[in-house]
Write a protein that holds these residues in place. Structure first.
Motif, PDB file in Angstrom:
ATOM      1  N   LYS A  26       0.818  -1.223   0.000  1.00 36.26           N
ATOM      2  CA  LYS A  26       0.000   0.000   0.000  1.00 36.26           C
ATOM      3  C   LYS A  26       0.848   1.268   0.000  1.00 36.26           C
ATOM      4  CE  LYS A  26      -2.350  -1.055   3.668  1.00 36.26           C
ATOM      5  NZ  LYS A  26      -3.273  -0.965   4.816  1.00 36.26           N
ATOM      6  N   GLU A  27       1.935   1.262   0.768  1.00 35.91           N
ATOM      7  CA  GLU A  27       2.685   2.490   1.025  1.00 35.91           C
ATOM      8  C   GLU A  27       4.029   2.577   0.310  1.00 35.91           C
ATOM      9  OE1 GLU A  27       1.164   4.735   2.600  1.00 35.91           O
ATOM     10  OE2 GLU A  27      -0.463   3.581   3.515  1.00 35.91           O
ATOM     11  N   GLY A  28       4.515   1.470  -0.255  1.00 35.99           N
ATOM     12  CA  GLY A  28       5.861   1.476  -0.804  1.00 35.99           C
ATOM     13  C   GLY A  28       6.891   1.378   0.308  1.00 35.99           C
ATOM     14  N   PHE A  29       8.154   1.354  -0.046  1.00 31.45           N
ATOM     15  CA  PHE A  29       9.193   1.195   0.967  1.00 31.45           C
ATOM     16  C   PHE A  29       9.344   2.458   1.810  1.00 31.45           C
ATOM     17  CE2 PHE A  29      13.593   1.348   2.460  1.00 31.45           C
ATOM     18  CZ  PHE A  29      13.702   0.108   3.073  1.00 31.45           C
ATOM     19  N   GLU A  30       9.448   3.607   1.162  1.00 34.15           N
ATOM     20  CA  GLU A  30       9.646   4.862   1.886  1.00 34.15           C
ATOM     21  C   GLU A  30       8.447   5.184   2.770  1.00 34.15           C
ATOM     22  OE1 GLU A  30      12.043   7.138   2.395  1.00 34.15           O
ATOM     23  OE2 GLU A  30      13.418   5.755   1.433  1.00 34.15           O
ATOM     24  N   GLY A  31       7.255   4.960   2.244  1.00 34.24           N
ATOM     25  CA  GLY A  31       6.052   5.341   2.983  1.00 34.24           C
ATOM     26  C   GLY A  31       5.712   4.425   4.136  1.00 34.24           C
ATOM     27  N   ALA A  32       6.239   3.207   4.113  1.00 36.03           N
ATOM     28  CA  ALA A  32       5.931   2.247   5.169  1.00 36.03           C
ATOM     29  C   ALA A  32       6.748   2.564   6.424  1.00 36.03           C
ATOM     30  CB  ALA A  32       6.245   0.829   4.695  1.00 36.03           C
ATOM     31  N   SER A  33       6.063   2.674   7.543  1.00 38.11           N
ATOM     32  CA  SER A  33       6.743   2.924   8.816  1.00 38.11           C
ATOM     33  C   SER A  33       6.705   1.670   9.672  1.00 38.11           C
ATOM     34  CB  SER A  33       6.091   4.075   9.573  1.00 38.11           C
ATOM     35  OG  SER A  33       4.809   3.694  10.045  1.00 38.11           O
ATOM     36  N   VAL A  34       7.693   1.517  10.527  1.00 33.97           N
ATOM     37  CA  VAL A  34       7.732   0.376  11.434  1.00 33.97           C
ATOM     38  C   VAL A  34       6.519   0.399  12.357  1.00 33.97           C
ATOM     39  CG1 VAL A  34       9.014  -0.695  13.324  1.00 33.97           C
ATOM     40  CG2 VAL A  34      10.231   0.134  11.305  1.00 33.97           C
ATOM     41  N   ASP A  35       6.118   1.597  12.792  1.00 35.93           N
ATOM     42  CA  ASP A  35       4.938   1.711  13.656  1.00 35.93           C
ATOM     43  C   ASP A  35       3.698   1.145  12.965  1.00 35.93           C
ATOM     44  OD1 ASP A  35       6.241   2.897  15.780  1.00 35.93           O
ATOM     45  OD2 ASP A  35       5.913   4.939  15.046  1.00 35.93           O
ATOM     46  N   GLN A  36       3.505   1.516  11.703  1.00 36.69           N
ATOM     47  CA  GLN A  36       2.336   1.039  10.971  1.00 36.69           C
ATOM     48  C   GLN A  36       2.409  -0.460  10.737  1.00 36.69           C
ATOM     49  OE1 GLN A  36       1.778   2.885   7.159  1.00 36.69           O
ATOM     50  NE2 GLN A  36      -0.166   1.847   6.757  1.00 36.69           N
ATOM     51  N   ILE A  37       3.599  -0.955  10.412  1.00 38.01           N
ATOM     52  CA  ILE A  37       3.754  -2.393  10.176  1.00 38.01           C
ATOM     53  C   ILE A  37       3.429  -3.178  11.443  1.00 38.01           C
ATOM     54  CG2 ILE A  37       5.427  -4.219   9.684  1.00 38.01           C
ATOM     55  CD1 ILE A  37       6.831  -2.211   7.802  1.00 38.01           C
ATOM     56  N   ALA A  38       3.953  -2.720  12.585  1.00 42.29           N
ATOM     57  CA  ALA A  38       3.675  -3.400  13.848  1.00 42.29           C
ATOM     58  C   ALA A  38       2.181  -3.375  14.163  1.00 42.29           C
ATOM     59  CB  ALA A  38       4.479  -2.746  14.975  1.00 42.29           C
ATOM     60  N   ARG A  39       1.562  -2.224  13.936  1.00 44.05           N
ATOM     61  CA  ARG A  39       0.130  -2.076  14.216  1.00 44.05           C
ATOM     62  C   ARG A  39      -0.692  -3.006  13.323  1.00 44.05           C
ATOM     63  NH1 ARG A  39       0.098   2.877  13.736  1.00 44.05           N
ATOM     64  NH2 ARG A  39      -0.671   3.127  11.595  1.00 44.05           N
ATOM     65  N   ASP A  40      -0.398  -3.007  12.017  1.00 46.20           N
ATOM     66  CA  ASP A  40      -1.174  -3.835  11.101  1.00 46.20           C
ATOM     67  C   ASP A  40      -0.920  -5.322  11.315  1.00 46.20           C
ATOM     68  OD1 ASP A  40      -1.876  -1.365  10.122  1.00 46.20           O
ATOM     69  OD2 ASP A  40      -1.644  -1.919   8.022  1.00 46.20           O
ATOM     70  N   ALA A  41       0.286  -5.657  11.765  1.00 43.86           N
ATOM     71  CA  ALA A  41       0.613  -7.065  12.026  1.00 43.86           C
ATOM     72  C   ALA A  41       0.069  -7.536  13.368  1.00 43.86           C
ATOM     73  CB  ALA A  41       2.129  -7.265  11.976  1.00 43.86           C
ATOM     74  N   GLY A  42      -0.373  -6.588  14.195  1.00 42.17           N
ATOM     75  CA  GLY A  42      -0.922  -6.946  15.498  1.00 42.17           C
ATOM     76  C   GLY A  42       0.130  -7.361  16.503  1.00 42.17           C
ATOM     77  N   VAL A  43       1.338  -6.751  16.406  1.00 39.93           N
ATOM     78  CA  VAL A  43       2.412  -7.054  17.353  1.00 39.93           C
ATOM     79  C   VAL A  43       2.990  -5.747  17.874  1.00 39.93           C
ATOM     80  CG1 VAL A  43       2.978  -9.208  16.151  1.00 39.93           C
ATOM     81  CG2 VAL A  43       4.213  -7.100  15.565  1.00 39.93           C
ATOM     82  N   SER A  44       3.786  -5.838  18.916  1.00 41.63           N
ATOM     83  CA  SER A  44       4.465  -4.658  19.435  1.00 41.63           C
ATOM     84  C   SER A  44       5.722  -4.387  18.615  1.00 41.63           C
ATOM     85  CB  SER A  44       4.858  -4.865  20.901  1.00 41.63           C
ATOM     86  OG  SER A  44       5.854  -5.882  20.993  1.00 41.63           O
TER      87      SER A  44
END
Length: 204
Positions: A26-44
């Motif tokens: 959805k966001e590409g490499f630059e647009g993807a944040s670790v915070d968003q990835i953790a949130r969407d993956a359901g992990v800390s």
């Protein structure tokens, strides 16, 4: 950054990779944040970092998992047991289906954009994707089954030719957004024509 460093695996590893895949798509490499990835993956974030030292390593895990899945689909034992012309069509059809997917095109764009700043990323992408496909198809072309039907002295050159025929102009048009949707009919036509041209060159 050591792209090839071994990664720890655990019960939430696949969950993190699956969440990251959707965010990168959805966001590409630059647009993807670790915070968003953790949130969407359901992990800390702590859990995420326990598996992956940085975003680049996570991106490569996503890419590697997709390439492995594609390899299993394109070069499965049931395909390789088919008569050679049918197997070539199945390989071409599967390869094209993945190559023209939104995920594959997005990953290609990301790696081209980032390879100047992160050469390891571009190298790892090539080795995980294009090089792996080349190696597997070359190995198939060198097999006794294929050699009974085709005269192939240089399996790697033949594999490269086969893959280039598959890509045709369709891939460039998709990458450049000249054509955003590629129909199944177009993919099937290219796969059929690829096999015809390849057999015309190499059939005994």
């Amino acid at each position: 950054m050591n792209i090839n460093a071994p990664l720890k695996k655990g019960r939430k590893y696949d969950q993190v990779v699956a969440g990251a895949r959707e965010v990168f798509l959805k966001e590409g490499f630059e647009g993807a944040s670790v915070d968003q990835i953790a949130r969407d993956a359901g992990v800390s974030k702590a859990t995420l970092y326990s598996y992956f030292p940085d975003k680049q390593a996570l991106f490569m895990a996503v890419l590697t998992s997709q390439c492995m899945q594609q390899s299993d689909e394109a070069m499965g034992i049931e395909i390789l047991q088919q008569p050679v012309p049918e197997a070539l069509y199945s390989i071409a059809r599967s390869f094209l289906g993945y190559l023209m997917s939104d995920f594959s095109v997005q990953v290609f764009r990301v790696c081209v954009a980032e390879s100047a700043r992160f050469p390891d990323l571009g190298r790892a992408f090539y080795e995980s994707g294009p090089q792996q496909a080349l190696d597997q198809i070359a190995s198939y072309f060198a097999s006794e089954k294929v050699q009974q039907d085709l005269t192939i002295d240089d399996p790697y050159l033949a594999a490269d030719q086969f893959l280039q025929l598959c890509r045709a102009d369709m891939l460039l048009r998709k990458i450049l957004n000249v054509e955003t949707d590629v129909s199944d009919e177009a993919i099937e036509r290219i796969a059929r024509e690829t096999v015809k041209m390849f057999l015309a060159r190499y059939r005994r």
